[in-house]
Design a protein around this motif. Structure first.
Motif, PDB file in Angstrom:
ATOM      1  N   ALA A 162       0.837  -1.205   0.000  1.00  0.00           N
ATOM      2  CA  ALA A 162       0.000   0.000   0.000  1.00  0.00           C
ATOM      3  C   ALA A 162       0.869   1.252   0.000  1.00  0.00           C
ATOM      4  O   ALA A 162       0.510   2.280  -0.602  1.00  0.00           O
ATOM      5  N   PHE A 163       2.014   1.176   0.664  1.00  0.00           N
ATOM      6  CA  PHE A 163       2.972   2.293   0.655  1.00  0.00           C
ATOM      7  C   PHE A 163       3.507   2.489  -0.765  1.00  0.00           C
ATOM      8  O   PHE A 163       3.620   3.629  -1.248  1.00  0.00           O
ATOM      9  N   ALA A 164       3.816   1.382  -1.444  1.00  0.00           N
ATOM     10  CA  ALA A 164       4.274   1.473  -2.831  1.00  0.00           C
ATOM     11  C   ALA A 164       3.205   2.086  -3.727  1.00  0.00           C
ATOM     12  O   ALA A 164       3.511   2.904  -4.603  1.00  0.00           O
ATOM     13  N   LYS A 165       1.956   1.715  -3.511  1.00  0.00           N
ATOM     14  CA  LYS A 165       0.853   2.287  -4.290  1.00  0.00           C
ATOM     15  C   LYS A 165       0.798   3.800  -4.107  1.00  0.00           C
ATOM     16  O   LYS A 165       0.677   4.553  -5.088  1.00  0.00           O
ATOM     17  N   PHE A 166       0.901   4.250  -2.843  1.00  0.00           N
ATOM     18  CA  PHE A 166       0.893   5.690  -2.587  1.00  0.00           C
ATOM     19  C   PHE A 166       2.029   6.376  -3.341  1.00  0.00           C
ATOM     20  O   PHE A 166       1.830   7.405  -4.001  1.00  0.00           O
ATOM     21  N   THR A 171      12.037  -2.766   3.738  1.00  0.00           N
ATOM     22  CA  THR A 171      11.198  -2.871   2.541  1.00  0.00           C
ATOM     23  C   THR A 171      10.639  -1.505   2.158  1.00  0.00           C
ATOM     24  O   THR A 171      10.621  -1.145   0.968  1.00  0.00           O
ATOM     25  N   LEU A 172      10.180  -0.725   3.145  1.00  0.00           N
ATOM     26  CA  LEU A 172       9.674   0.614   2.832  1.00  0.00           C
ATOM     27  C   LEU A 172      10.757   1.477   2.198  1.00  0.00           C
ATOM     28  O   LEU A 172      10.499   2.227   1.243  1.00  0.00           O
ATOM     29  N   VAL A 173      11.971   1.369   2.719  1.00  0.00           N
ATOM     30  CA  VAL A 173      13.067   2.165   2.169  1.00  0.00           C
ATOM     31  C   VAL A 173      13.415   1.705   0.760  1.00  0.00           C
ATOM     32  O   VAL A 173      13.645   2.524  -0.141  1.00  0.00           O
ATOM     33  N   ALA A 174      13.434   0.389   0.525  1.00  0.00           N
ATOM     34  CA  ALA A 174      13.723  -0.122  -0.814  1.00  0.00           C
ATOM     35  C   ALA A 174      12.673   0.337  -1.823  1.00  0.00           C
ATOM     36  O   ALA A 174      13.001   0.714  -2.957  1.00  0.00           O
ATOM     37  N   LEU A 175      11.406   0.329  -1.425  1.00  0.00           N
ATOM     38  CA  LEU A 175      10.337   0.786  -2.309  1.00  0.00           C
ATOM     39  C   LEU A 175      10.449   2.280  -2.585  1.00  0.00           C
ATOM     40  O   LEU A 175      10.221   2.739  -3.720  1.00  0.00           O
ATOM     41  N   THR A 176      10.795   3.033  -1.554  1.00  0.00           N
ATOM     42  CA  THR A 176      10.983   4.475  -1.735  1.00  0.00           C
ATOM     43  C   THR A 176      12.125   4.741  -2.707  1.00  0.00           C
ATOM     44  O   THR A 176      12.019   5.604  -3.598  1.00  0.00           O
ATOM     45  N   HIS A 177      13.214   4.011  -2.553  1.00  0.00           N
ATOM     46  CA  HIS A 177      14.374   4.148  -3.444  1.00  0.00           C
ATOM     47  C   HIS A 177      13.981   3.813  -4.880  1.00  0.00           C
ATOM     48  O   HIS A 177      14.312   4.548  -5.828  1.00  0.00           O
ATOM     49  N   TRP A 236      12.588   5.552 -10.346  1.00  0.00           N
ATOM     50  CA  TRP A 236      11.609   5.338 -11.416  1.00  0.00           C
ATOM     51  C   TRP A 236      10.986   6.667 -11.837  1.00  0.00           C
ATOM     52  O   TRP A 236      10.881   6.980 -13.027  1.00  0.00           O
ATOM     53  N   SER A 237      10.586   7.465 -10.854  1.00  0.00           N
ATOM     54  CA  SER A 237       9.873   8.715 -11.129  1.00  0.00           C
ATOM     55  C   SER A 237      10.801   9.898 -11.351  1.00  0.00           C
ATOM     56  O   SER A 237      10.373  10.932 -11.879  1.00  0.00           O
ATOM     57  N   GLN A 238      12.062   9.750 -10.917  1.00  0.00           N
ATOM     58  CA  GLN A 238      13.014  10.865 -10.921  1.00  0.00           C
ATOM     59  C   GLN A 238      12.467  12.058 -10.133  1.00  0.00           C
ATOM     60  O   GLN A 238      12.682  13.213 -10.497  1.00  0.00           O
ATOM     61  N   ASP A 239      11.788  11.761  -9.038  1.00  0.00           N
ATOM     62  CA  ASP A 239      11.268  12.799  -8.159  1.00  0.00           C
ATOM     63  C   ASP A 239      12.438  13.449  -7.414  1.00  0.00           C
ATOM     64  O   ASP A 239      13.099  12.804  -6.593  1.00  0.00           O
ATOM     65  N   ALA A 240      12.699  14.720  -7.708  1.00  0.00           N
ATOM     66  CA  ALA A 240      13.898  15.385  -7.204  1.00  0.00           C
ATOM     67  C   ALA A 240      13.912  15.469  -5.684  1.00  0.00           C
ATOM     68  O   ALA A 240      14.950  15.235  -5.039  1.00  0.00           O
ATOM     69  N   ALA A 241      12.767  15.802  -5.089  1.00  0.00           N
ATOM     70  CA  ALA A 241      12.719  15.965  -3.629  1.00  0.00           C
ATOM     71  C   ALA A 241      12.950  14.635  -2.919  1.00  0.00           C
ATOM     72  O   ALA A 241      13.640  14.567  -1.895  1.00  0.00           O
TER      73      ALA A 241
END
Length: 340
Positions: free
Chosen positions: A51-55, A152-158, A163-168
């Motif tokens: 669900a965190f990955a979905k967000f 796992t949350l950190v790996a998904l965030t990474h 993937w998105s190249q989200d700068a922030a």
């Protein structure tokens, strides 16, 4: 459980370094793939991570993301043909749950690009995946997962940041170890007293903090035999809050982003009912709470949500002991859940 949770900040920092090239390559591949949607596949705590990955995928990469029920592939063998060239993020600490493996195999047969986010990179799930993201949590002996969930949350965030190249988000990632160290040191045990004799409670979150609220509720069930249910602070007004009265506990993991909209008014409603509101978040949002838990609010909202569950694990361990339970041996649970 306590020791493994405290080890997570260092492990997450090491993971980011170990996975640098792998995640960069995966991000490039997924951008080039440009899928119309993505899917997740998980159960238990891993499903909260999903669900965190979905967000993250929907708000940072603009990719609609669905939860693919394991039974659809494992029992019904009805995985949609529309999964061709669609990333399926399969999340599992062990990588050995039979239904997850069967569902992942069915999806791959339909042409899905299986991405395994696993602690055991030598597991059967990793073997069948096209992209493997190891979370590098190391052996986890606690039945109630803590460090593997945080990793796992950190790996998904990474993954989503690349993937998105989200700068922030890319800029915030190197601060992960420091943020989690501070969160691990935050003392949330003041909440033990109001929760020691509780029989049921709500756990609220929204946006990035809703999945961690789900994980917190699951851990309260597992380790403290406490019936806790997670809800969005927006959705709770659609019925569930009618169950809350004087003295009833409500744990609030407040988001630090725009999802905090309307939160203070909601907490004022609970306080007016006499509920015992325990909250972590921005001071102006959680002011109506009877107990405000310490947290660093000057961080990226995604890291803030991960930090909340890091701090919560210390509370969960202390509460379990205070309620006469053994957090290291929850009844009726096993490390690998063999759902068919």
């Amino acid at each position: 459980m306590a020791a493994e949770a405290l080890s997570a900040p260092v492990l997450c920092e090491q993971q980011l370094q170990l996975n640098t090239n792998l995640i960069r390559d995966a991000g490039q591949r997924l951008r080039a793939l440009a899928p119309p949607f993505a899917a997740t596949l998980a159960r238990g705590s891993s499903d909260q991570a999903a669900a965190f990955a979905k967000f993250l995928l929907e708000t940072k990469a603009g990719i609609p993301t669905v939860s693919h029920a394991p039974s659809t592939g494992s029992l019904y063998h009805a995985t949609s043909a529309h999964f061709r060239n669609v990333p399926l993020i399969a999340i599992s600490q062990s990588g050995r749950s039979p239904d997850l493996l069967a569902a992942a195999q069915d999806a791959r047969a339909r042409g899905a690009v299986v991405i395994a986010v696993v602690n055991d990179a030598a597991s059967p799930l990793a073997d069948l995946a096209e992209i493997v993201v190891p979370v590098h949590a190391g052996p986890e002996t606690s039945v109630a997962a803590t460090k593997s969930f945080l990793c796992t949350l950190v790996a998904l965030t990474h993954l989503v940041a690349e993937w998105s190249q989200d700068a922030a988000l890319l800029e915030a990632l190197p601060q992960t170890g420091r943020v989690l160290e501070q969160a691990a040191a935050a003392d949330w045990t003041a909440a033990v007293a109001p929760l020691r004799d509780a029989s049921e409670m709500l756990v609220l979150g929204r946006g990035p903090s809703l999945p961690v609220a789900g994980e917190a509720a699951l851990k309260l069930k597992e380790t403290s035999n406490l019936h806790a249910e997670a809800f969005s602070s927006a959705e709770v007004a659609h019925g569930p809050m009618t169950l809350v009265g004087a003295g009833d506990p409500v744990l609030v993991l407040a988001p630090l982003d725009i999802a905090r909209t309307g939160l203070r008014a909601r907490l004022e409603d609970f306080a007016a009912r006499g509920a015992n509101v325990i909250a972590a978040g921005l001071p102006e949002d959680v002011a109506p709470a009877s107990l405000v838990l310490p947290m660093d609010t000057q961080v990226h909202p995604v890291l803030g949500a991960i930090a909340q569950i890091q701090s919560f694990y210390g509370l969960a361990n202390a509460l379990s002991l205070a309620r006469g339970c053994n957090p290291d041996s929850p009844p009726h649970l096993n490390k690998v859940t063999r759902t068919l």
